[in-house]
Design a protein around this motif. Structure first.
Motif, PDB file in Angstrom:
ATOM      1  N   ASP A  78      -8.675  16.975  -8.491  1.00 48.22           N
ATOM      2  CA  ASP A  78      -9.613  17.458  -9.508  1.00 48.22           C
ATOM      3  C   ASP A  78     -11.005  16.872  -9.298  1.00 48.22           C
ATOM      4  OD1 ASP A  78      -8.653  14.960 -10.116  1.00 48.22           O
ATOM      5  OD2 ASP A  78      -8.338  15.348 -12.248  1.00 48.22           O
ATOM      6  N   ASN A  79     -11.066  15.616  -8.863  1.00 48.42           N
ATOM      7  CA  ASN A  79     -12.363  14.975  -8.651  1.00 48.42           C
ATOM      8  C   ASN A  79     -13.130  15.640  -7.510  1.00 48.42           C
ATOM      9  OD1 ASN A  79     -14.278  12.812  -9.220  1.00 48.42           O
ATOM     10  ND2 ASN A  79     -13.674  11.980  -7.231  1.00 48.42           N
ATOM     11  N   GLU A  80     -12.440  15.890  -6.400  1.00 52.55           N
ATOM     12  CA  GLU A  80     -13.092  16.511  -5.256  1.00 52.55           C
ATOM     13  C   GLU A  80     -13.477  17.958  -5.565  1.00 52.55           C
ATOM     14  OE1 GLU A  80     -14.786  16.964  -1.506  1.00 52.55           O
ATOM     15  OE2 GLU A  80     -14.205  15.170  -2.609  1.00 52.55           O
ATOM     16  N   GLN A  81     -12.623  18.670  -6.297  1.00 47.65           N
ATOM     17  CA  GLN A  81     -12.966  20.035  -6.677  1.00 47.65           C
ATOM     18  C   GLN A  81     -14.237  20.062  -7.503  1.00 47.65           C
ATOM     19  OE1 GLN A  81     -10.971  22.043  -9.963  1.00 47.65           O
ATOM     20  NE2 GLN A  81     -10.482  23.763  -8.605  1.00 47.65           N
ATOM     21  N   GLU A  82     -14.349  19.148  -8.474  1.00 47.44           N
ATOM     22  CA  GLU A  82     -15.539  19.104  -9.317  1.00 47.44           C
ATOM     23  C   GLU A  82     -16.783  18.788  -8.490  1.00 47.44           C
ATOM     24  OE1 GLU A  82     -17.206  16.727 -13.273  1.00 47.44           O
ATOM     25  OE2 GLU A  82     -15.070  16.681 -12.770  1.00 47.44           O
ATOM     26  N   ASN A  83     -16.654  17.883  -7.518  1.00 47.84           N
ATOM     27  CA  ASN A  83     -17.785  17.562  -6.648  1.00 47.84           C
ATOM     28  C   ASN A  83     -18.239  18.790  -5.863  1.00 47.84           C
ATOM     29  OD1 ASN A  83     -17.801  14.886  -7.445  1.00 47.84           O
ATOM     30  ND2 ASN A  83     -16.524  14.188  -5.731  1.00 47.84           N
ATOM     31  N   ARG A  84     -17.286  19.572  -5.389  1.00 53.00           N
ATOM     32  CA  ARG A  84     -17.638  20.766  -4.604  1.00 53.00           C
ATOM     33  C   ARG A  84     -18.260  21.834  -5.494  1.00 53.00           C
ATOM     34  NH1 ARG A  84     -12.213  21.048  -0.673  1.00 53.00           N
ATOM     35  NH2 ARG A  84     -12.562  18.994   0.295  1.00 53.00           N
TER      36      ARG A  84
ATOM     37  N   ARG B 221     -22.090  23.378  -5.087  1.00 53.60           N
ATOM     38  CA  ARG B 221     -22.396  24.811  -5.034  1.00 53.60           C
ATOM     39  C   ARG B 221     -23.424  25.197  -6.090  1.00 53.60           C
ATOM     40  NH1 ARG B 221     -16.396  27.603  -4.091  1.00 53.60           N
ATOM     41  NH2 ARG B 221     -16.018  26.659  -2.037  1.00 53.60           N
ATOM     42  N   LEU B 222     -23.305  24.601  -7.258  1.00 56.11           N
ATOM     43  CA  LEU B 222     -24.265  24.895  -8.326  1.00 56.11           C
ATOM     44  C   LEU B 222     -25.687  24.534  -7.914  1.00 56.11           C
ATOM     45  CD1 LEU B 222     -22.433  23.764 -11.596  1.00 56.11           C
ATOM     46  CD2 LEU B 222     -23.303  26.052 -11.102  1.00 56.11           C
ATOM     47  N   GLU B 223     -25.807  23.468  -7.132  1.00 57.17           N
ATOM     48  CA  GLU B 223     -27.124  22.966  -6.748  1.00 57.17           C
ATOM     49  C   GLU B 223     -27.651  23.600  -5.474  1.00 57.17           C
ATOM     50  OE1 GLU B 223     -26.266  18.842  -6.491  1.00 57.17           O
ATOM     51  OE2 GLU B 223     -26.165  18.538  -8.679  1.00 57.17           O
ATOM     52  N   ASP B 224     -26.844  24.435  -4.820  1.00 51.33           N
ATOM     53  CA  ASP B 224     -27.244  25.051  -3.552  1.00 51.33           C
ATOM     54  C   ASP B 224     -27.405  26.557  -3.746  1.00 51.33           C
ATOM     55  OD1 ASP B 224     -27.595  26.006  -1.013  1.00 51.33           O
ATOM     56  OD2 ASP B 224     -25.870  24.970  -0.139  1.00 51.33           O
ATOM     57  N   PRO B 225     -28.647  27.072  -3.742  1.00 51.32           N
ATOM     58  CA  PRO B 225     -28.842  28.513  -3.964  1.00 51.32           C
ATOM     59  C   PRO B 225     -28.190  29.386  -2.904  1.00 51.32           C
ATOM     60  CG  PRO B 225     -30.877  27.453  -3.229  1.00 51.32           C
ATOM     61  CD  PRO B 225     -29.912  26.350  -3.545  1.00 51.32           C
ATOM     62  N   MET B 226     -27.920  28.840  -1.717  1.00 53.30           N
ATOM     63  CA  MET B 226     -27.280  29.614  -0.657  1.00 53.30           C
ATOM     64  C   MET B 226     -25.776  29.759  -0.869  1.00 53.30           C
ATOM     65  SD  MET B 226     -29.821  30.382   1.265  1.00 53.30           S
ATOM     66  CE  MET B 226     -29.214  30.824   2.884  1.00 53.30           C
ATOM     67  N   ARG B 227     -25.210  28.907  -1.724  1.00 59.78           N
ATOM     68  CA  ARG B 227     -23.760  28.953  -1.942  1.00 59.78           C
ATOM     69  C   ARG B 227     -23.383  29.181  -3.402  1.00 59.78           C
ATOM     70  NH1 ARG B 227     -20.686  24.192  -0.299  1.00 59.78           N
ATOM     71  NH2 ARG B 227     -22.404  22.957  -1.134  1.00 59.78           N
TER      72      ARG B 227
END
Length: 275
Positions: A158-164, A168-174
């Motif tokens: 769950d921790n790694e999923q939240e980090n990913r 993505r939220l912070e990367d306009p390309m993703r």
């Protein structure tokens, strides 16, 4: 292992240079596998399932990077239409199954019913129970008919999923990779865990077992999944006849159309080099 223990477990990241070297070697083997599938008329189905942001899509990209899309194709079905909702549940997936000489990679599959549909209430209890009963039968029929079926579950904490998700939220390309339903999975982590456990109880059968891919480290996950897939299929290197470039024949008087008579794209490359 408890949720907290999984969350805090340290992970050794695979060194980039080692990863790239081994990935290229495995991709060369995938090309050999592809040629074997084509020549032998084999049928291969690979299912990629797991948590949102667990690394399924990036692994599929590495698998198919050097493969012929006419031989290896990706099946990523959208939500069913109104008509499809009235069909037998497996019907629209059957249409995607390979013919002789084809590999199909399912980026999510009929297991949507045991996961997101179950957790989000998109199917009722009767439909869900029927799926758990029919799925092993369906997969046994595929295997009995000669299809090489491999099922991979990508496991991430769950921790790694939240980090990913945050990345993505912070990367306009993703950012396009995120949907409201993806974010909903954070709040429903334990519901998805229970659904996955129940799914395994019913569908992890000898004829079509589940293989779990630990994907805290995406590089290791890709290497491990590809290496395992190659190890489970009895392919061999197909000897192809050597090819040579033929000599260019002498000109027969052809003259190229004058450049000014054609519409060319602007030379953007030269423009940015001149700045």
């Amino acid at each position: 292992m408890s949720r907290h223990q999984h969350k805090t477990k340290s992970v050794d990241r695979m060194p980039k240079k080692l990863y790239e070297r081994e990935l290229l070697r495995l991709q060369a083997e995938l090309v050999k596998l592809q040629e074997w599938v084509r020549v032998e008329g084999a049928r291969v189905v690979v299912i990629f399932e797991g948590r949102d942001a667990a690394g399924k899509g990036s692994t599929i990209k590495r698998v198919t990077e050097y493969l012929n899309p006419r031989v290896a194709r990706i099946a990523a079905l959208p939500a069913p239409t109104e008509r499809q909702r009235t069909e037998w549940y497996f019907q629209r997936y059957i249409e995607q199954l390979p013919a002789a000489g084809e590999i199909v990679l399912f980026d999510r599959s009929w297991y949507n019913r045991a996961g997101v549909e179950r957790v989000m209430g998109f199917c009722n209890s009767k439909e869900y129970t029927r799926f758990l009963h029919q799925c092993p039968i369906f997969e046994r029929l595929l295997v009995e008919d000669g299809i090489q079926l491999r099922k991979y579950w990508f496991s991430v904490s769950d921790n790694e999923q939240e980090n990913r998700f945050r990345s993505r939220l912070e990367d306009p390309m993703r950012r396009w990779k995120l949907s409201p339903m993806d974010l909903e999975s954070i709040a429903r982590w334990e519901d998805y865990s229970r659904a996955k456990d129940e799914m395994f109880v019913h569908t992890d059968v000898p004829e079509a077992p589940w293989y779990v891919v630990e994907s805290e480290d995406k590089r290791s996950a890709r290497i491990n999944m590809i290496a395992h897939l190659l190890s489970t299929i009895p392919y061999y290197e197909v000897q192809r006849p050597p090819l040579e470039l033929p000599p260019r024949p002498p000109s027969k008087g052809y003259e190229r159309t004058p450049r000014e008579m054609q519409t060319h794209v602007p030379d953007h490359a030269s423009a940015i080099q001149a700045t």
